[in-house]
Design an enzyme around this catalytic site. Structure first.
Site, PDB file in Angstrom:
ATOM      1  N   SER A  46       0.817  -1.216   0.000  1.00 33.63           N
ATOM      2  CA  SER A  46       0.000   0.000   0.000  1.00 33.63           C
ATOM      3  C   SER A  46       0.849   1.263   0.000  1.00 33.63           C
ATOM      4  O   SER A  46       0.519   2.247  -0.670  1.00 33.63           O
ATOM      5  CB  SER A  46      -0.931   0.011   1.208  1.00 33.63           C
ATOM      6  OG  SER A  46      -1.878  -1.030   1.122  1.00 33.63           O
ATOM      7  N   GLU A  55       4.403  -0.424  14.934  1.00 34.78           N
ATOM      8  CA  GLU A  55       4.866   0.901  14.520  1.00 34.78           C
ATOM      9  C   GLU A  55       5.917   1.491  15.452  1.00 34.78           C
ATOM     10  O   GLU A  55       6.804   2.232  15.016  1.00 34.78           O
ATOM     11  CB  GLU A  55       3.674   1.844  14.391  1.00 34.78           C
ATOM     12  CG  GLU A  55       2.762   1.546  13.218  1.00 34.78           C
ATOM     13  CD  GLU A  55       1.826   0.380  13.441  1.00 34.78           C
ATOM     14  OE1 GLU A  55       1.179  -0.066  12.476  1.00 34.78           O
ATOM     15  OE2 GLU A  55       1.728  -0.087  14.606  1.00 34.78           O
TER      16      GLU A  55
END
Length: 322
Positions: free
Chosen positions: A36, A57
């Site tokens: 993506s 993350e």
């Protein structure tokens, strides 16, 4: 006005590969979203310099900081909502504070994420990231500018936050970063005046630059000459351009795909209130969470279209006493 569409994230992924071919110090990290974010292109050509940390993350940012501390130019990518909201502490403590050479480049910013759902929207990232010392904040207007910006931040030492979009968006610039035949140079901290005008200045960033140019066309039909300035860099802010506009048109409209609180509008207002107060209206998301839907429908519902900019320009001109 805009015949072609192109993806900023596509331009980013392709430019990373080009940079990786000439600079062996560039490494790229992702958090399970490389198809993506388009970092998968770098991964396919340079697997030994690509690191997928999974859905983690905080680790994404920490690993990027470690690689940067070892002399690498670290590009870390994920969606804006995840990179900013889930990696903020690590970015602040491990990247911004020690002033390391990490480029956090996120895709799927704003509400143009659309059908991905409201949980994936990010409308506070400009406010958050520009509040961190040492951090450069950039939002390119289109794919051509994304290519130029990616090259520029690779050359600049220090922490950078750059936000890109999910959908393909209007191409403002021609190939080679040209506008109306003129070859441009991307300069961090400098804005680009795309249209001259004497009545009102529209200061825009990201996809809202295209909407602002459309608004200027409509305003011209109404006898209003609008200046349009692309602020691709939110921090450091081009204060000189803001003050020139305040002196020349004495009426400012800001346009951004972000909460009206704390983003480009807030940054411009800070300059004006301290240096040269003139009438100003902010176009953005009015401090609300948005619903899911197609991005064009969302822009219409939440006031991010060229028509909304036209209304803002007319409003600020009323306050100016035109």
């Amino acid at each position: 006005m805009f015949e072609k569409l192109a993806g900023t994230r596509d331009a980013y992924g392709e430019t990373l590969v080009e940079l990786g071919r000439v600079n062996k110090n560039i490494v790229v990290l992702d958090a399970d979203l490389s198809p993506s974010t388009r970092t998968i292109l770098f991964a396919q050509e340079f697997p030994e310099r690509f690191f997928d940390v999974g859905v983690a993350e905080a680790n994404l940012i920490s690993m990027a900081a470690g690689l940067a501390s070892a002399g690498k130019i670290a590009f870390a990518s994920t969606f804006s909502v995840f990179g900013v909201e889930k990696g903020l502490n690590q970015f602040k403590q491990s990247v911004a504070y020690p002033n390391l050479n990490v480029k956090l480049v996120t895709t799927h910013g704003g509400i143009s994420v659309g059908e991905d759902g409201s949980s994936h929207f990010c409308i506070e990232d400009i406010a958050v990231m520009r509040a961190l010392p040492n951090v450069t904040v950039i939002i390119p207007a289109d794919a051509a500018e994304t290519r130029a910006a990616t090259r520029a931040i690779a050359e600049k030492f220090g922490p950078v936050y750059m936000r890109l979009s999910r959908p393909k968006t209007p191409l403002i610039y021609a190939e080679g970063y040209r506008f109306q035949g003129e070859e441009l140079k991307f300069e961090i901290g400098k804005s680009i005046t795309l249209r001259e005008g004497k009545d009102v200045t529209i200061i825009a960033t990201g996809v809202m630059v295209a909407e602002s140019l459309l608004a200027a066309q409509e305003l011209a039909k109404r006898g209003i000459q609008a200046e349009v300035i692309n602020f691709h860099t939110i921090k450091p802010l081009d204060k000189e351009a803001i003050l020139r506009a305040a002196s020349s048109t004495a009426a400012i409209v800001t346009a951004e795909e972000h909460n009206v609180l704390g983003g480009l509008g807030g940054a411009v207002a800070e300059v004006l209130v301290e240096e040269k107060s003139v009438p100003m209206v902010r176009v953005g998301i009015n401090d609300t969470y948005a619903e899911s839907g197609s991005w064009r429908e969302l822009f219409a519902k939440y006031g991010l279209t060229s028509s909304d900019i036209v209304k803002a320009a007319e409003k600020v001109l009323e306050r100016k006493g035109r």
